[in-house]
Design an enzyme around this catalytic site. Structure first.
Site, PDB file in Angstrom:
ATOM      1  N   HIS A  98     -42.950  36.398  24.322  1.00  0.00           N
ATOM      2  CA  HIS A  98     -43.698  35.306  25.287  1.00  0.00           C
ATOM      3  C   HIS A  98     -42.873  35.098  26.431  1.00  0.00           C
ATOM      4  CE1 HIS A  98     -46.442  31.662  25.008  1.00  0.00           C
ATOM      5  NE2 HIS A  98     -45.544  31.358  26.031  1.00  0.00           N
ATOM      6  N   GLU A 137     -44.292  32.136  30.878  1.00  0.00           N
ATOM      7  CA  GLU A 137     -45.394  31.532  31.201  1.00  0.00           C
ATOM      8  C   GLU A 137     -45.219  30.038  31.740  1.00  0.00           C
ATOM      9  OE1 GLU A 137     -49.229  30.010  28.440  1.00  0.00           O
ATOM     10  OE2 GLU A 137     -47.445  30.187  27.783  1.00  0.00           O
ATOM     11  N   ASP A 144     -55.860  33.649  23.125  1.00  0.00           N
ATOM     12  CA  ASP A 144     -54.473  32.866  22.738  1.00  0.00           C
ATOM     13  C   ASP A 144     -54.757  31.556  22.427  1.00  0.00           C
ATOM     14  OD1 ASP A 144     -52.094  32.629  22.539  1.00  0.00           O
ATOM     15  OD2 ASP A 144     -51.249  32.240  24.242  1.00  0.00           O
ATOM     16  N   ASN A 145     -54.651  31.252  21.198  1.00  0.00           N
ATOM     17  CA  ASN A 145     -55.140  29.836  20.642  1.00  0.00           C
ATOM     18  C   ASN A 145     -56.509  29.537  20.729  1.00  0.00           C
ATOM     19  OD1 ASN A 145     -52.538  29.511  22.754  1.00  0.00           O
ATOM     20  ND2 ASN A 145     -52.166  28.528  20.814  1.00  0.00           N
TER      21      ASN A 145
END
Length: 326
Positions: free
Chosen positions: A118, A121, A219-220
């Site tokens: 990740h 971001e 995502d989520n």
């Protein structure tokens, strides 16, 4: 219970495979990964499940990081982290990034794990971890696959820096996944009353043009990081077309939601061909224009050649966990 709800929803939407990150700061990894393994077995044959860890990168400079790598290996997962640190939370690129990434590569190599990271971001152009991932992979001779998600801050760099970073990723064989809906939801979100000034997505066109494998994904779902979503990859693709301008021409961008993510996951999915599983969706839309213009709620989902029940689980199934929300 929440995993089951999400999987039932995804199954009804036509999803055949999911990779998810599991929050992994101790003691959470020892709680979540066993539950994941149970769900993977329960859903075998319906949805193929993969899991990656996620924790601050400097965790891997401690014994907790070694223990986490062992849990991931035991679970047949991907070793993952976020390229921010606990020790320096205000630093967009933490000062120990190279040391910490070297440890990640070492732990993954010793356990024959792939990486799912990740990365960057952020709305902060000082977030420049991606090029460290690429250079670190080359320096370590890492042999596994590397997937980097988000990398939104790269869109804020100079053209020269973007070109150098993409070149390093190409040399290292890094794949990229953009999460367009959640990135647009989170990035440049500040105080109330201020309109965001940018879309918050990475330079996907430039990456694809240079030969990187690029994918789009969700995502989520209905959590603190993204308040919406319903585990629907077709909806993710249609929104990505609009957010990332994957149109005029549409070209082969549909691969970014089908064939390419399957290849990145190392599974034989995403393409209809003789001898493959007859898992697909049938839409009333007769063209991309019709498909992209209207929500495809009335899709027919085919599994092993037969239409399935596409009724979605009722949100009330989660009331005992979440409380009755209005």
């Amino acid at each position: 219970q929440r995993m089951e709800f999400g999987l039932k929803t995804a199954y009804a939407k036509g999803v055949v495979a999911i990779r998810t990150h599991l929050d992994s700061l101790a003691p959470q990894a020892s709680i979540s990964f066993p539950v994941f393994r149970e769900m993977r077995e329960r859903w075998a044959g319906r949805i193929e499940l993969q899991a990656s860890s996620i924790a601050p990168v400097d965790v891997f400079l401690t014994d907790e990081g070694r223990q986490l790598a062992d849990i991931v290996a035991e679970s047949g997962g991907q070793l993952g982290c976020v390229t921010k640190s606990q020790q320096y939370p205000a630093e967009a690129t933490p000062p120990m990034i190279e040391e910490a990434l070297a440890r990640v590569f070492q732990l993954a190599s010793e356990r024959h794990l792939n990486l799912d990271l990740h990365v960057d971001e952020s709305t902060d152009p000082r977030a420049r971890s991606l090029i460290h991932v690429a250079r670190g992979a080359l320096a370590s001779g890492f042999k596994g696959r590397i997937l980097c998600g988000h990398v939104t801050a790269l869109a804020l760099q100079t053209d020269e820096y973007i070109e150098a970073t993409i070149g390093a990723c190409k040399d290292a064989g890094i794949d990229i996944v953009s999460l367009p809906t959640v990135n647009m939801y989170l990035q440049d979100r500040s105080q109330a009353g201020r309109t965001p000034r940018w879309r918050g997505v990475t330079v996907l066109h430039e990456m694809k043009a240079r030969g990187l494998r690029v994918a789009v994904a969700g995502d989520n779902c209905r959590d603190p990081f993204y308040a919406y979503g319903d585990h629907d990859m077709l909806d993710t693709y249609t929104q990505a077309v609009k957010i990332l301008h994957l149109d005029h021409p549409l070209s082969d961008w549909i691969r970014a939601a089908t064939e390419t993510p399957a290849a990145i996951m190392g599974i034989d999915r995403g393409v209809l061909k003789p001898g493959s599983g007859a898992d697909f969706m049938v839409l009333k839309a007769r063209s991309y224009s019709e498909m992209l213009a209207r929500h495809q709620f009335d899709r027919c989902v085919i599994r092993a050649g037969k239409a399935i029940d596409t009724r979605l689980p009722d949100y009330r199934a989660l009331d005992d966990l979440m409380g009755a929300q209005r």
